[in-house]
Design an enzyme around this catalytic site. Structure first.
Site, PDB file in Angstrom:
ATOM      1  N   HIS A 118       6.346   2.119  -1.305  1.00  0.00           N
ATOM      2  CA  HIS A 118       4.965   2.085  -1.675  1.00  0.00           C
ATOM      3  C   HIS A 118       4.336   1.063  -0.793  1.00  0.00           C
ATOM      4  O   HIS A 118       4.963   0.291   0.114  1.00  0.00           O
ATOM      5  CB  HIS A 118       5.051   1.216  -2.972  1.00  0.00           C
ATOM      6  CG  HIS A 118       3.482   1.440  -3.554  1.00  0.00           C
ATOM      7  ND1 HIS A 118       2.325   0.592  -3.175  1.00  0.00           N
ATOM      8  CD2 HIS A 118       3.094   1.986  -4.556  1.00  0.00           C
ATOM      9  CE1 HIS A 118       1.444   0.919  -3.878  1.00  0.00           C
ATOM     10  NE2 HIS A 118       1.872   2.093  -4.781  1.00  0.00           N
ATOM     11  N   ASP A 130       6.647   6.356  -9.961  1.00  0.00           N
ATOM     12  CA  ASP A 130       6.691   7.949 -10.290  1.00  0.00           C
ATOM     13  C   ASP A 130       8.129   8.371 -10.657  1.00  0.00           C
ATOM     14  O   ASP A 130       8.407   9.408 -11.043  1.00  0.00           O
ATOM     15  CB  ASP A 130       5.978   8.545  -8.995  1.00  0.00           C
ATOM     16  CG  ASP A 130       4.666   8.792  -8.886  1.00  0.00           C
ATOM     17  OD1 ASP A 130       3.915   8.875  -9.942  1.00  0.00           O
ATOM     18  OD2 ASP A 130       3.973   8.443  -7.848  1.00  0.00           O
ATOM     19  N   HIS A 133       0.813  11.052  -3.277  1.00  0.00           N
ATOM     20  CA  HIS A 133       0.279  10.134  -4.028  1.00  0.00           C
ATOM     21  C   HIS A 133       0.645  10.602  -5.504  1.00  0.00           C
ATOM     22  O   HIS A 133       1.631  10.441  -5.857  1.00  0.00           O
ATOM     23  CB  HIS A 133      -1.172  10.389  -3.601  1.00  0.00           C
ATOM     24  CG  HIS A 133      -2.133   9.432  -4.325  1.00  0.00           C
ATOM     25  ND1 HIS A 133      -1.922   8.389  -5.051  1.00  0.00           N
ATOM     26  CD2 HIS A 133      -3.679   9.432  -4.322  1.00  0.00           C
ATOM     27  CE1 HIS A 133      -2.809   7.642  -5.734  1.00  0.00           C
ATOM     28  NE2 HIS A 133      -3.987   8.314  -5.116  1.00  0.00           N
TER      29      HIS A 133
HETATM   30  N1  CMC Z   1      12.485   7.461   1.312  1.00  0.00           N
HETATM   31  C1  CMC Z   1      13.325   7.243   2.609  1.00  0.00           C
HETATM   32  N2  CMC Z   1      12.413   6.349   3.483  1.00  0.00           N
HETATM   33  C2  CMC Z   1      11.232   6.125   3.252  1.00  0.00           C
HETATM   34  C3  CMC Z   1      10.591   6.087   1.750  1.00  0.00           C
HETATM   35  C4  CMC Z   1      11.051   7.157   1.075  1.00  0.00           C
HETATM   36  N3  CMC Z   1      10.830   7.397  -0.041  1.00  0.00           N
HETATM   37  N4  CMC Z   1       9.389   5.727   1.934  1.00  0.00           N
HETATM   38  C5  CMC Z   1       9.287   5.143   3.093  1.00  0.00           C
HETATM   39  N5  CMC Z   1      10.290   5.274   4.107  1.00  0.00           N
HETATM   40  C6  CMC Z   1      10.791   4.961   5.180  1.00  0.00           C
HETATM   41  C7  CMC Z   1      10.040   5.370   6.327  1.00  0.00           C
HETATM   42  O1  CMC Z   1      10.796   6.701   6.810  1.00  0.00           O
HETATM   43  C8  CMC Z   1       9.917   4.504   7.311  1.00  0.00           C
HETATM   44  O2  CMC Z   1      11.202   4.295   8.177  1.00  0.00           O
HETATM   45  P1  CMC Z   1      10.954   3.841   9.520  1.00  0.00           P
HETATM   46  O3  CMC Z   1      10.395   2.517   9.519  1.00  0.00           O
HETATM   47  O4  CMC Z   1      12.596   3.949  10.031  1.00  0.00           O
HETATM   48  O5  CMC Z   1      10.207   4.908   9.997  1.00  0.00           O
HETATM   49  C9  CMC Z   1       9.756   2.994   6.690  1.00  0.00           C
HETATM   50  O6  CMC Z   1      10.480   3.320   5.223  1.00  0.00           O
HETATM   51  C10 CMC Z   1       8.157   2.789   6.283  1.00  0.00           C
HETATM   52  O7  CMC Z   1       7.470   3.681   5.632  1.00  0.00           O
HETATM   53  P2  CMC Z   1       6.107   4.210   6.014  1.00  0.00           P
HETATM   54  O8  CMC Z   1       6.087   5.982   5.641  1.00  0.00           O
HETATM   55  O9  CMC Z   1       5.563   3.661   7.206  1.00  0.00           O
HETATM   56  O10 CMC Z   1       5.480   3.567   4.601  1.00  0.00           O
HETATM   57  P3  CMC Z   1       4.022   3.938   3.973  1.00  0.00           P
HETATM   58  O11 CMC Z   1       3.364   2.629   3.397  1.00  0.00           O
HETATM   59  O12 CMC Z   1       3.003   4.606   5.157  1.00  0.00           O
HETATM   60  O13 CMC Z   1       4.522   5.173   2.975  1.00  0.00           O
HETATM   61  C11 CMC Z   1       4.621   5.902   0.687  1.00  0.00           C
HETATM   62  C12 CMC Z   1       4.056   4.811   1.530  1.00  0.00           C
HETATM   63  C13 CMC Z   1       4.480   5.811  -0.890  1.00  0.00           C
HETATM   64  C14 CMC Z   1       3.683   7.445   1.091  1.00  0.00           C
HETATM   65  C15 CMC Z   1       6.316   6.200   1.079  1.00  0.00           C
HETATM   66  O14 CMC Z   1       6.928   5.226   0.643  1.00  0.00           O
HETATM   67  C16 CMC Z   1       6.561   7.656   0.486  1.00  0.00           C
HETATM   68  O15 CMC Z   1       6.384   8.490   1.174  1.00  0.00           O
HETATM   69  N6  CMC Z   1       7.379   7.547  -0.719  1.00  0.00           N
HETATM   70  C17 CMC Z   1       7.645   8.850  -1.530  1.00  0.00           C
HETATM   71  C18 CMC Z   1       6.610   9.402  -2.072  1.00  0.00           C
HETATM   72  C19 CMC Z   1       6.288   8.491  -3.149  1.00  0.00           C
HETATM   73  O16 CMC Z   1       7.137   8.302  -4.215  1.00  0.00           O
HETATM   74  N7  CMC Z   1       4.895   8.155  -3.464  1.00  0.00           N
HETATM   75  C20 CMC Z   1       4.486   7.639  -4.693  1.00  0.00           C
HETATM   76  C21 CMC Z   1       3.744   6.358  -4.415  1.00  0.00           C
HETATM   77  S1  CMC Z   1       3.448   5.356  -5.926  1.00  0.00           S
HETATM   78  C22 CMC Z   1       2.175   6.196  -6.832  1.00  0.00           C
HETATM   79  C23 CMC Z   1       0.796   6.191  -6.122  1.00  0.00           C
HETATM   80  O17 CMC Z   1       0.378   5.280  -5.894  1.00  0.00           O
HETATM   81  O18 CMC Z   1       0.370   7.575  -6.020  1.00  0.00           O
END
Ligand code: CMC
Length: 430
Positions: free
Chosen positions: A308, A364, A267
């Site tokens: 996201h 970010d 986050h």
């Molecule tokens: N790098 C590589 N792969 C990713 C990433 C990433 N940053 N984010 C998602 N994926 C992949 C993930 O492995 C999954 O692949 P598969 O379907 O093959 O298993 C797919 O994309 C869907 O990901 P998810 O984890 O189910 O998506 P989510 O909605 O639960 O996660 C998130 C959202 C923001 C936690 C995630 O994208 C992430 O970890 N990003 C990196 C951390 C980040 O930048 N966070 C800041 C968010 S914006 C500021 C805020 O709101 O705080």
């Protein structure tokens, strides 16, 4: 067409008609669907709230597919261009842009509350010299509930308003002092002649000069970053704020919990993680190898600052940030990590892995580069997020309190543990 959903329960053959409002059905309407008199009734299972609306909210609108973000109807791009953080905070909290007189009164109230109680200073001095500023920040915000016991009168509008003024005004002071503490410098008292962000820079960076003169470009850039971070509807920390607040805890305790949720690297800690990632990559020619590792899932690497839960296109905040980065770098000099970030973005936006998963830069990805160029250590990044998000957290907390449909937050579970069994005395256990 009637706005209903017809459900046939194949277990019993019974048919149900459920009303559909605002594109949702009420989870409680499923409870009537039973297999027999002693059946509890159907529930929904939704870990991480992937498809559950938890509230009605009139504060922030996000269209994740089209990259749209509105505060009270106003596009984020217009606010970033025309407004300032204090005005945006007013808009988020009270629903309308202030008139000139309202803005003057609001600015005055906030300016009057920037000082911290001397005992808060003593409390902060008690932290280890190398304590993470976010740990200091969230503990100090929580401790404020003991300084303002009237804060527990959450149903008293004027008490809520006083805590709102205090929180908006004092979080920059706490944040700046947490930073000064972590580098062993004396705390700087607020200078109420300066703007909200100018004063924050003063409390962070003033040394022996009699009057600190904030650089206007940096003060404006920080103010825009504050606007971009002021609210983002039902994210993890806002949901925490609402959840703690739903037990009728005071706003300081609720906000400390929200800040704790923001601390996590998925986050508000993500911009810190972006910088660590860019440092680890080290040079532009190592980018393809890093992307390969992310795609293979090796070491659980993610491309931090990408992806996201809601945005499935370019985060509109990231677009604004990319623009202000140029203004900031013109003053501070270019951050050498920028080249690596640009190359990461270039490759990722063409790569099938990221394209098919709709992973784009989020807020970010570039904000950390700006913060670093402005002289902030990475540990301060989540704290810089928490300052403006305070406006959103309070607005969402108050909206929850005034919503007659809300109760104490209490999800259900699917129990997966053992059934009833008898206690076995210790000496008889195998
Ligand atoms: N790098 C590589 N792969 C990713 C990433 C990433 N940053 N984010 C998602 N994926 C992949 C993930 O492995 C999954 O692949 P598969 O379907 O093959 O298993 C797919 O994309 C869907 O990901 P998810 O984890 O189910 O998506 P989510 O909605 O639960 O996660 C998130 C959202 C923001 C936690 C995630 O994208 C992430 O970890 N990003 C990196 C951390 C980040 O930048 N966070 C800041 C968010 S914006 C500021 C805020 O709101 O705080």
């Amino acid at each position: 067409m009637t706005d209903t959903l017809t459900v046939v329960d194949n277990r019993t053959g019974k048919k149900y008609e459920l009303p559909v409002h605002d594109g949702t059905i009420r989870a409680m309407d499923l409870r009537q669907i039973k297999t027999g008199a002693d059946d509890f009734g159907l529930m929904t299972y939704d870990p991480a709230f992937m498809n559950t609306a938890n509230c009605r909210s009139a504060i922030t609108y996000i269209d994740g597919d089209n990259g749209i973000l509105l505060y009270r109807g106003y596009p984020i791009e217009q606010l970033a261009e025309e407004s300032d953080y204090l005005e945006t905070a007013y808009l988020i909290l009270f629903g309308e842009l202030p008139t000139a007189a309202q803005m003057q009164a609001w600015t005055r109230e906030i300016t009057l509350h920037t000082m911290l109680h001397e005992n808060i200073k003593k409390l902060m001095e008690g932290f280890q010299y190398d304590a993470h500023p976010m740990a200091i920040f969230l503990s100090t915000v929580g401790a404020m509930s003991s300084f303002y016991p009237e804060a527990k009168h959450i149903h008293d509008k004027s008490a809520r308003m006083r805590q709102t003024h205090r929180l908006i005004a004092k979080v920059p002071s706490i944040a700046a002092w947490a930073y000064r503490h972590s580098i062993g410098r004396p705390y700087v008292y607020p200078d109420n002649d300066l703007s909200f962000s100018g004063n924050f820079l003063n409390m962070l960076f003033k040394m022996t000069e009699l009057k600190y003169q904030p650089n206007p470009v940096l003060a404006r850039a920080l103010d825009v970053l504050f606007i971009l971070h002021a609210d983002h509807e039902q994210n993890c920390s806002t949901t925490t704020m609402r959840t703690i607040g739903s037990s009728h805890a005071d706003p300081y305790s609720s906000l400390a919990g929200a800040a704790a949720a923001l601390y996590g690297p998925l986050h508000g800690g993500a911009n810190e993680a972006v910088l660590r990632m860019l440092n680890e990559i080290g040079s532009v020619n190592k980018v393809p190898e890093f992307i390969k590792r992310v795609k293979s899932g090796e070491g659980n690497n993610r491309l931090m600052g990408f992806g996201h839960r809601v945005y499935k296109s370019y985060d509109p905040r990231a677009k604004v940030i990319k623009k202000i980065a140029d203004l900031v770098f013109a003053v501070t000099g270019k951050n050498p990590l920028l080249e690596i970030a640009l190359e990461l973005e270039r490759i990722a936006l063409q790569d099938d892995y990221f394209v098919t998963r709709k992973l784009y830069p989020n807020v970010d990805f570039y904000s950390g580069l700006i913060y670093q160029a402005m002289g902030f250590p990475v540990e301060m990044f989540p704290v810089l997020f928490a300052i403006p998000r305070t406006a959103g957290w309070i607005a969402q907390w108050e909206e929850m309190l005034l919503d007659s449909e809300q109760k104490i937050a209490r999800p259900r579970q699917i129990y997966t543990g053992p059934g009833t069994r008898d206690y076995i005395p210790r000496e008889q256990r195998q």
